[in-house]
Design an enzyme around this catalytic site. Structure first.
Site, PDB file in Angstrom:
ATOM      1  N   HIS A 243       0.827  -1.215   0.000  1.00 51.17           N
ATOM      2  CA  HIS A 243       0.000   0.000   0.000  1.00 51.17           C
ATOM      3  C   HIS A 243       0.869   1.275   0.000  1.00 51.17           C
ATOM      4  O   HIS A 243       0.684   2.177  -0.805  1.00 51.17           O
ATOM      5  CB  HIS A 243      -0.875   0.040   1.265  1.00 51.17           C
ATOM      6  CG  HIS A 243      -1.777  -1.136   1.452  1.00 51.17           C
ATOM      7  ND1 HIS A 243      -3.021  -1.237   0.882  1.00 51.17           N
ATOM      8  CD2 HIS A 243      -1.604  -2.266   2.184  1.00 51.17           C
ATOM      9  CE1 HIS A 243      -3.600  -2.367   1.260  1.00 51.17           C
ATOM     10  NE2 HIS A 243      -2.757  -3.021   2.040  1.00 51.17           N
TER      11      HIS A 243
HETATM   12  O1  RIB Z   1      -4.369  -0.106   5.306  1.00 53.01           O
HETATM   13  C1  RIB Z   1      -3.021  -0.115   4.903  1.00 53.01           C
HETATM   14  C2  RIB Z   1      -2.230   0.859   5.714  1.00 53.01           C
HETATM   15  O2  RIB Z   1      -2.296   0.501   7.093  1.00 53.01           O
HETATM   16  C3  RIB Z   1      -0.729   0.845   5.360  1.00 53.01           C
HETATM   17  O3  RIB Z   1      -0.179   2.107   5.623  1.00 53.01           O
HETATM   18  C4  RIB Z   1      -0.175  -0.169   6.324  1.00 53.01           C
HETATM   19  O4  RIB Z   1       1.208   0.052   6.618  1.00 53.01           O
HETATM   20  C5  RIB Z   1      -1.001   0.107   7.546  1.00 53.01           C
HETATM   21  O5  RIB Z   1      -0.400   1.195   8.245  1.00 53.01           O
END
Ligand code: RIB
Ligand code: CA
Length: 316
Positions: A243
């Site tokens: 992500h």
């Molecule tokens: O939902 C994904 C996010 O939440 C990313 O930033 C992951 O590292 C968690 O922090």
């Protein structure tokens, strides 16, 4: 080439690790500071992880300052250890260089404010954890907002959630901070929601290419087994979702993601919809009530190009 000053606010975090490495491998940006926040794991651990990740990337010159250990308003003891492991790095933090320095004596808001004061150019801030530090920075130092050229946020979902049926982890961890930053403030902001990041998953072949590309890539991949177990269950195939690296790709190379300007709001009730991001996709029209503030929502990308970009940079 113009080199953009960059601050990363982060809760490492396996995908945060890839994002930090991407920033340090990209000549378009100069990483000035890393600030840490609670999220995937507690802020003491995210701070230690950030220091060790910068050592891996040979950037121990970058100051790391500890930020918020809790959200703005309500208690929120939930962490994402079931995804990122108890140490935040898949239980594999020993693959990183040993801790060899202390965090900066300043706190996260002070360090970010100091960078904003000191730099001539507008600074890009990449926020890849809960938005608590960013909300505190903007509330404490409103006069510094013109020094922020762009805020690139990984967070939110317009469809299904990951941590609840309808909320994404970063926003859900501090909805009041997310609403402050995404609805009430007026900074040029790109929001990279999980609707897009989930589509940008990388497979075992991509991971194998990264693993053989060099020492940093190989170490990053060594952090992923637990994370891959989680995404194998979520996706039903041998792949994982980076992500935060998708968001950093946009911070590093503006326009690599296709964005749509929309007004957004964040649900801050304490009920089942807490942390929902509402994007008003109705056509802009004179009779449509709107806050007036638009956020660039990253809704699409050339996935093959993005995967190539990430592999090229992380494999350096
Ligand atoms: O939902 C994904 C996010 O939440 C990313 O930033 C992951 O590292 C968690 O922090
Ligand atoms: Ca994160």
């Amino acid at each position: 080439m113009t080199v953009t000053p960059l601050i990363i606010d982060t809760d490492p975090g396996v995908d945060d690790a890839f994002a930090i490495a991407l920033a340090t491998a990209s000549p378009e940006v100069y990483l000035c500071a890393v600030t840490t926040v609670f999220g995937n794991v507690g802020v003491e651990q995210t701070t230690s992880n950030a220091l060790r990740l910068l050592a891996l990337c040979d950037r121990e010159d970058v100051p790391v300052a500890r930020g918020a250990d809790r959200p703005l308003v309500y208690p929120h003891p939930f962490r994402a250890t079931y995804v990122h492991g108890s140490d935040g790095l898949g239980g594999r933090r020993e693959m990183l260089p040993a801790l060899s320095r202390e965090p900066d004596p300043a706190d996260a808001v002070d360090l970010m404010a100091g960078v904003l004061r000191a730099t001539e150019q507008p600074v890009t801030i990449a926020a890849i954890g809960p938005l608590t530090n960013i909300a505190l920075l903007l509330a404490t130092h409103p006069s510094l907002k013109p020094k922020i050229g762009r805020l690139v946020v990984m967070g939110g979902t317009l469809g299904g959630g990951n941590v609840t049926a309808t909320a994404e982890f970063n926003v859900w961890s501090d909805p009041e901070a997310a609403r402050r930053v995404l609805t009430e403030e007026d900074l040029p902001t790109v929001l990279v929601p999980m609707d897009l990041t989930m589509r940008c998953s990388v497979d075992k072949d991509w991971l194998a290419q990264l693993e053989s590309a060099g020492p940093v890539g190989s170490t990053l991949v060594s952090l992923t087994p637990t994370y891959l177990d989680h995404y194998r269950r979520v996706l039903g195939r041998e792949a994982l979702v980076l992500h935060d690296a998708v968001a950093l790709a946009e911070a590093v190379r503006p326009g690599i993601l296709d964005c749509t300007p929309l007004p957004v709001d964040v649900e801050c009730s304490l009920g089942p919809a807490r942390g929902v991001v509402l994007a008003d996709r109705r056509a802009i029209s004179p009779d449509k009530p709107t806050t007036g503030r638009l956020v660039e929502l990253a809704m699409d990308a050339d996935l093959a190009e993005l995967h190539r970009f990430l592999l090229d940079r992380l494999g350096r």
